[in-house]
Design an enzyme around this catalytic site. Sequence first.
Site, short mmCIF file in Angstrom:
data_model
loop_
_atom_site.label_atom_id
_atom_site.label_comp_id
_atom_site.label_asym_id
_atom_site.label_seq_id
_atom_site.Cartn_x
_atom_site.Cartn_y
_atom_site.Cartn_z
N ASP A 8 14.56 -9.48 38.38
CA ASP A 8 15.54 -10.19 37.56
C ASP A 8 14.83 -10.71 36.32
OD1 ASP A 8 17.21 -9.67 39.66
OD2 ASP A 8 17.52 -11.76 40.25
N ASP A 130 30.01 -9.18 44.07
CA ASP A 130 29.40 -10.48 44.36
C ASP A 130 30.47 -11.34 45.02
OD1 ASP A 130 27.09 -9.62 43.10
OD2 ASP A 130 27.75 -10.36 41.15
#
EC number: 5.3.1.16
Length: 237
Positions: A8, A130
């Site tokens: 990330d 998500d």
Amino acid sequence: MHIIPAIDIIDGKCVRLTQGDYAQKTEYASDPLVVAQKFEEAGIKRLHVVDLDGAKASKIVNEPTLNRIASNTNLHVDFGGGVKSDEAIDMAFSAGAAQITAGSIAVKDKALVLSWLKKYGTDKIILGADVHHNEVRINGWQEGSGMNIFDFLEDYVSAGIEYVICTDVSKDGLLQGPSFDLYDDILKRYPKLKLIASGGVAELDDLKKLEQAGMFGTIVGKAYYEGRISLDELASF
């Protein structure tokens, strides 16, 4: 089962967030390429790269980092974060992404994502789901969509989607174990789906259970960066 380490990126650096909260950021390495090369040297084949700046800005920000990783490794890179337009997806593929993950945009502009499936093929687009208490979250998990995960999946499975990354936001970054029940429910409904688990992996046993559950792959982030699972253990899969 594929082990898919996560990188990330914020400001070109390798970081992890807890439950998607940008205020709960831990920086692990200044150069994501060095991290990616370590994974490749260990025999890992796939990598999940998320442009967290891009997710926040609704456009790709860390394209140079993606390009450096793709140009200097042979890893199969799936890329997400800020891929919300035809221009952005072209940029991601041109920078070397093997697949892109369509997250918030898949909720907000279904027609656009369906057009990508037709243009690039179902092997190139991963649906990013998500989830928090079965509700799909959007915009870096900051907002609820009001949409149930199974309604969301139904639309895309019927359109031919093959790959889904499902992240349980309530588990992410807490090292408390994955959402086995959620993944079981998804695979019972869609047994042909190439489901990629994300969030909550804390130890090697979690990976073994996910493999037994029939996952196509599992994304591993914090458990590796915090030393809970070694690189050798990841590579053993």
